[in-house]
Design an enzyme around this catalytic site. Structure first.
Site, PDB file in Angstrom:
ATOM      1  NE  ARG A 148      37.166  20.631 -37.253  1.00  0.00           N
ATOM      2  CZ  ARG A 148      37.586  20.066 -38.380  1.00  0.00           C
ATOM      3  NH1 ARG A 148      38.341  18.983 -38.339  1.00  0.00           N
ATOM      4  NH2 ARG A 148      37.266  20.565 -39.554  1.00  0.00           N
ATOM      5  CE1 TYR A 195      38.097  34.351 -15.739  1.00  0.00           C
ATOM      6  CE2 TYR A 195      38.416  33.887 -18.063  1.00  0.00           C
ATOM      7  CZ  TYR A 195      38.595  33.561 -16.730  1.00  0.00           C
ATOM      8  OH  TYR A 195      39.292  32.419 -16.406  1.00  0.00           O
ATOM      9  CG  ASP A 248      31.078  36.821 -20.255  1.00  0.00           C
ATOM     10  OD1 ASP A 248      30.219  36.054 -19.778  1.00  0.00           O
ATOM     11  OD2 ASP A 248      32.301  36.639 -20.121  1.00  0.00           O
ATOM     12  CE  LYS A 255      33.728  30.023 -14.310  1.00  0.00           C
ATOM     13  NZ  LYS A 255      34.182  30.259 -15.633  1.00  0.00           N
TER      14      LYS A 255
HETATM   15  N1  PLP Z   1      33.680  34.775 -18.786  1.00  0.00           N
HETATM   16  C1  PLP Z   1      33.593  34.873 -17.450  1.00  0.00           C
HETATM   17  C2  PLP Z   1      32.756  35.959 -16.848  1.00  0.00           C
HETATM   18  C3  PLP Z   1      34.272  33.976 -16.624  1.00  0.00           C
HETATM   19  O1  PLP Z   1      34.175  34.101 -15.284  1.00  0.00           O
HETATM   20  C4  PLP Z   1      35.064  32.958 -17.230  1.00  0.00           C
HETATM   21  C5  PLP Z   1      35.808  32.012 -16.394  1.00  0.00           C
HETATM   22  O2  PLP Z   1      35.967  32.178 -15.192  1.00  0.00           O
HETATM   23  C6  PLP Z   1      35.136  32.893 -18.620  1.00  0.00           C
HETATM   24  C7  PLP Z   1      34.429  33.811 -19.382  1.00  0.00           C
HETATM   25  C8  PLP Z   1      35.967  31.841 -19.295  1.00  0.00           C
HETATM   26  O3  PLP Z   1      35.329  30.606 -19.221  1.00  0.00           O
HETATM   27  P1  PLP Z   1      36.075  29.184 -19.145  1.00  0.00           P
HETATM   28  O4  PLP Z   1      36.848  29.139 -17.866  1.00  0.00           O
HETATM   29  O5  PLP Z   1      34.943  28.214 -19.220  1.00  0.00           O
HETATM   30  O6  PLP Z   1      36.973  29.089 -20.320  1.00  0.00           O
END
Ligand code: PLP
Length: 394
Positions: free
Chosen positions: A58, A111, A183, A208
Site C-alpha cells: 500500500r 474532467y 492535469d 489514457k
Molecule cells: N482527467 C482527465 C482529463 C480524464 O479524462 C479522466 C478520465 O477520463 C480523469 C482525469 C480520471 O481518470 P480515471 O478515469 O483514470 O480515474
C-alpha cells in the site's frame, strides 16, 4: 542513469528500469502485499523513513516504483506517486492541499468527476471552489480570494480542447502563494511538461495516453519538489489510493511506445481535422494543430505537438449528434481516450448529460459537440466511417 541527459525516447524505454538479481530484462510483477524485514533495525528504519526500501505494497512496491520513476523522468520532476486511478490522483491532490475553509479555482470544463467530487463531497467538509474559464487568465485573477490555496487546471481541457497558459498560471500562483496542479492527461509528457513551465504538481490519468491500450485504469502524480512529494505520498499511503503491481506492469509496457503511438495518432488527427473543417455538416472544429484554433499560437508555444484529441460541432445540434453516434461502424462509441483505437462520444447526451444545459453551454459544451480520440488505424478508414455516419444527418 542520468535521467535528464538522455533523450525522451531513451528515457521512455529505460528510465526506472530495475534489473533484478535474475537479470530480468523487463520489470517483473512483484505481486506481494508485504516484504520480509532483515531485522528489527531494518523495520525501524523503514517505518521512520530512514530507508526507502519496501515494507508494504500500500505504501510502495518495486513494480510500482519503476513506473513512478519512469514517469518522473518523462515529466522532469523530483518524484512520482502512482495511484489506483486518475480520480484517486485528483482526490489525493485535493486532500493534500485543501483544508476546511480553503478555496480552489479550477477550469470550468475540467474532467466531469474532478468537478463532481468537489461540488458533491469536498463541499461537505467546508471546501470552497470557483470554476472559471482558465483560458482567460483575468477570470482566474477575478476569482481569487484570501483563502484561495489551489489552482487546478486542465489543458487542453475536455471536451472543448481549450488551452490554459501554464506559464501565466504559474506566475499568478507564485504571486498569490497558491499550489498550481496541472492535469496533463490530454497531452502526455511527450507533448507538454507543465513542471518545466512552472507548475508545482502534474498528474495524469494513466488510463489514457500513458498506458494507451484501454486495458488499465490508473493515475500518477509528479511533483517538482521533495516537500510536496512527501505530503502527497503520505495522503496516498494512508488513504490506500495505491496502484496494484499488475496495473503498474501493464502501464510500464504501454508507456514504452508512447511517442511512436502519438506520432501516428497525431498524423491521423491532422488529416481528420482538415477533412472535418471542409465538411458542410460541421460548424467548427477544435484542434490545436489547425490555424483556426483560437489558441493556435499558445499551442505552438506550450506544446510540442497538437496531440490526437479533437472535437467538432455538428450543425444539426443534439439530434444530429445522437444520429451520428448510432451510425458509426469503425469508431468505437465509448468514453475514455488516448488508446490505439479511435473512440468517439457525444458529451451533451453522454458524459456531460447530467450538467444543466445552461451550465453546460457556459462551459462551451454545445449540443452538437462530438469528441474524437483519434487512434492508430488508417486515417482514410476513420474518415470513411465518419462520412457514412454523417449521411444520417442533413
Ligand atoms: N482527467 C482527465 C482529463 C480524464 O479524462 C479522466 C478520465 O477520463 C480523469 C482525469 C480520471 O481518470 P480515471 O478515469 O483514470 O480515474
Amino acid at each position: 542513469m542520468n535521467k535528464k541527459k538522455k533523450g525522451f525516447n531513451t528515457r521512455m524505454i529505460h528510465a526506472g528500469s530495475i534489473h533484478d538479481q535474475f537479470g530480468s530484462a523487463i520489470m517483473p510483477i512483484y505481486q506481494t502485499s508485504t516484504f520480509i524485514l532483515r531485522n528489527a533495525k531494518h523495520g525501524a528504519d523503514l517505518f521512520a523513513g530512514r530507508d526507502d526500501g519496501f515494507l508494504y505494497t500500500r505504501l510502495s512496491n518495486p513494480t510500482v516504483r519503476s513506473l513512478e520513476e519512469k514517469v518522473t523522468s518523462l515529466e522532469n520532476g523530483y518524484a512520482g506517486i502512482a495511484t489506483s486511478s486518475g480520480m484517486s490522483a485528483v482526490t489525493t491532490i485535493y486532500i493534500t492541499f485543501l483544508n476546511q475553509g480553503d478555496h480552489m479555482i479550477s477550469t470550468s470544463s475540467v474532467y466531469g468527476q474532478s468537478r463532481m467530487i468537489m461540488e458533491n463531497h469536498f463541499s461537505r467538509f467546508g471546501v470552497e471552489y470557483s470554476y472559471v474559464d482558465t483560458s482567460d487568465t483575468d477570470q482566474i485573477t477575478r476569482a481569487l480570494k484570501p483563502n484561495t490555496r489551489l489552482l487546478f487546471i486542465e489543458t487542453p481541457s475536455n471536451p472543448t480542447i481549450r488551452l490554459t497558459d501554464i506559464r501565466k498560471c504559474a506566475a499568478l500562483a507564485r504571486k498569490h502563494h497558491l499550489i498550481l496542479a496541472v492535469d496533463n492527461t490530454f497531452s502526455s509528457p511527450c507533448l507538454q511538461n507543465p513542471l518545466d513551465l512552472g507548475a508545482d504538481v502534474v498528474f495524469h490519468s494513466i488510463t489514457k495516453f500513458l498506458n494507451g491500450h484501454a486495458d488499465v485504469v490508473g493515475g500518477i502524480i509528479v511533483t517538482k519538489e521533495e516537500k510536496l512529494h512527501h505530503q502527497l505520498r503520505s495522503v496516498m499511503g494512508n488513504m490506500g489510493f495505491c496502484m496494484d503491481p499488475h496495473q503498474a506492469f501493464l502501464a510500464l509496457r504501454g508507456i514504452q511506445t508512447l511517442s511512436v503511438r502519438l506520432e501516428k495518432a497525431q498524423e491521423n488527427a491532422m488529416k481528420i481535422a482538415g477533412w472535418l473543417e471542409k465538411n458542410k455538416k460541421v460548424a467548427f472544429v477544435r484542434y490545436p494543430g489547425l490555424p483556426s484554433h483560437p489558441q493556435y499560437t499558445l499551442a505552438r508555444k506550450q506544446m510540442r505537438g497538437p496531440g490526437s484529441m479533437l472535437s467538432f460541432e455538428l450543425k444539426g445540434g443534439f439530434v444530429a449528434g445522437e444520429k451520428v453516434m448510432n451510425r458509426l461502424r469503425l469508431c468505437l462509441l465509448a468514453v475514455s481516450l488516448g488508446g490505439i483505437e479511435t473512440l468517439i462520444q457525444h458529451p451533451a447526451s453522454m458524459t456531460h448529460a447530467a450538467i444543466p444545459r445552461k451550465e453546460r453551454l457556459k462551459a462551451g459544451i454545445t449540443d452538437g459537440l462530438v469528441r474524437l480520440s483519434v487512434g492508430l488505424e488508417d486515417a482514410e478508414d476513420i474518415i470513411a466511417d465518419l462520412d457514412q455516419a454523417f449521411s444520417a444527418i442533413k
